[in-house]
Design a protein around this motif. Sequence first.
Motif, PDB file in Angstrom:
ATOM      1  N   ALA A 186       4.723   0.349 -12.610  1.00  0.00           N
ATOM      2  CA  ALA A 186       3.490   1.008 -12.197  1.00  0.00           C
ATOM      3  C   ALA A 186       3.473   1.197 -10.689  1.00  0.00           C
ATOM      4  O   ALA A 186       4.324   0.674  -9.961  1.00  0.00           O
ATOM      5  N   ASN A 187       2.475   1.927 -10.225  1.00  0.00           N
ATOM      6  CA  ASN A 187       2.399   2.418  -8.851  1.00  0.00           C
ATOM      7  C   ASN A 187       1.642   1.447  -7.949  1.00  0.00           C
ATOM      8  O   ASN A 187       0.538   1.011  -8.266  1.00  0.00           O
ATOM      9  N   HIS A 188       2.259   1.136  -6.787  1.00  0.00           N
ATOM     10  CA  HIS A 188       1.646   0.231  -5.806  1.00  0.00           C
ATOM     11  C   HIS A 188       1.746   0.838  -4.399  1.00  0.00           C
ATOM     12  O   HIS A 188       1.865   0.124  -3.423  1.00  0.00           O
ATOM     13  N   THR A 189       1.693   2.174  -4.343  1.00  0.00           N
ATOM     14  CA  THR A 189       1.904   3.008  -3.149  1.00  0.00           C
ATOM     15  C   THR A 189       3.375   2.974  -2.718  1.00  0.00           C
ATOM     16  O   THR A 189       4.142   2.123  -3.164  1.00  0.00           O
ATOM     17  N   PHE A 190       3.727   3.883  -1.851  1.00  0.00           N
ATOM     18  CA  PHE A 190       5.107   3.952  -1.370  1.00  0.00           C
ATOM     19  C   PHE A 190       5.365   2.961  -0.246  1.00  0.00           C
ATOM     20  O   PHE A 190       6.468   2.416  -0.123  1.00  0.00           O
ATOM     21  N   ASN A 191       4.366   2.717   0.585  1.00  0.00           N
ATOM     22  CA  ASN A 191       4.548   1.850   1.762  1.00  0.00           C
ATOM     23  C   ASN A 191       3.581   0.674   1.824  1.00  0.00           C
ATOM     24  O   ASN A 191       3.333   0.129   2.893  1.00  0.00           O
ATOM     25  N   HIS A 192       2.998   0.311   0.671  1.00  0.00           N
ATOM     26  CA  HIS A 192       2.088  -0.845   0.618  1.00  0.00           C
ATOM     27  C   HIS A 192       0.918  -0.682   1.598  1.00  0.00           C
ATOM     28  O   HIS A 192       0.614  -1.552   2.407  1.00  0.00           O
ATOM     29  N   LEU A 193       0.217   0.436   1.469  1.00  0.00           N
ATOM     30  CA  LEU A 193      -0.852   0.773   2.399  1.00  0.00           C
ATOM     31  C   LEU A 193      -2.192   0.166   1.980  1.00  0.00           C
ATOM     32  O   LEU A 193      -2.484   0.016   0.796  1.00  0.00           O
ATOM     33  N   ARG A 194      -3.004  -0.138   2.982  1.00  0.00           N
ATOM     34  CA  ARG A 194      -4.366  -0.628   2.761  1.00  0.00           C
ATOM     35  C   ARG A 194      -5.298   0.580   2.632  1.00  0.00           C
ATOM     36  O   ARG A 194      -5.427   1.369   3.559  1.00  0.00           O
ATOM     37  N   GLY A 195      -5.977   0.667   1.513  1.00  0.00           N
ATOM     38  CA  GLY A 195      -6.873   1.798   1.304  1.00  0.00           C
ATOM     39  C   GLY A 195      -8.018   1.861   2.295  1.00  0.00           C
ATOM     40  O   GLY A 195      -8.467   2.943   2.684  1.00  0.00           O
TER      41      GLY A 195
END
Length: 212
Positions: free
Chosen positions: A83-92
């Motif tokens: 599953a998807n956890h962003t490409f660069n582990h970004l804080r929303g």
Amino acid sequence: MKLYQKTGWIHKKLYPSVVWNMDTQQKVIYLTFDDGPIPEVTEWVLRILKEHQLQATFFCVGDNIRKNPYVFEKILEGGHTAANHTFNHLRGWTTKNALYYENIERCHAEIMKFTHEPRHLSYFRPPYGQITHRQTRQLKQTYNIVMWDVLSRDYAPTVEQEVCLNNSIKLTEKGSIIVFHDSIKAQRNMKYTLPAYIQHYADQGYTFLPLP
């Protein structure tokens, strides 16, 4: 959002449209792993899961998929859900919406290089649990947004191994979604906690499943 080990009702009330746990009276636990794939750690997790014949859900960072494609393929080959956890582990909370959505789509595209199965493309977890209501509304059009109700805190250097294990066990309920991390930072606590955690609940007749 402060990362409490047990998600409280107030967080669930603030974000009612995301998944925190599964509503069931069955003895079922949903194992999830964040931040991989990392060769040194993810492959160890996969061996443990194979030993116990379990499937789990891996929320993968797209850049780690890019760097370690053979490890990502092992996740898929093991029957697990990616599953998807962003490409660069970004804080929303601190990322502009356009950049945040683009980063998520980059991870989505990375996953699609290996599979087009809907179960690997339908789940998203925001890093650090940080996501705005506007981002939630936008992303809900494409993804099931999955949080957790038990955070192992395996990543925290101040948390002793026994505490990580005991708290994870104490706070788990039927239908719990628990987060471990297949990352370098978390491996000391995770490698101690995960096998004992699985064994404890297996002995109690629990089943471990990937997200449905």
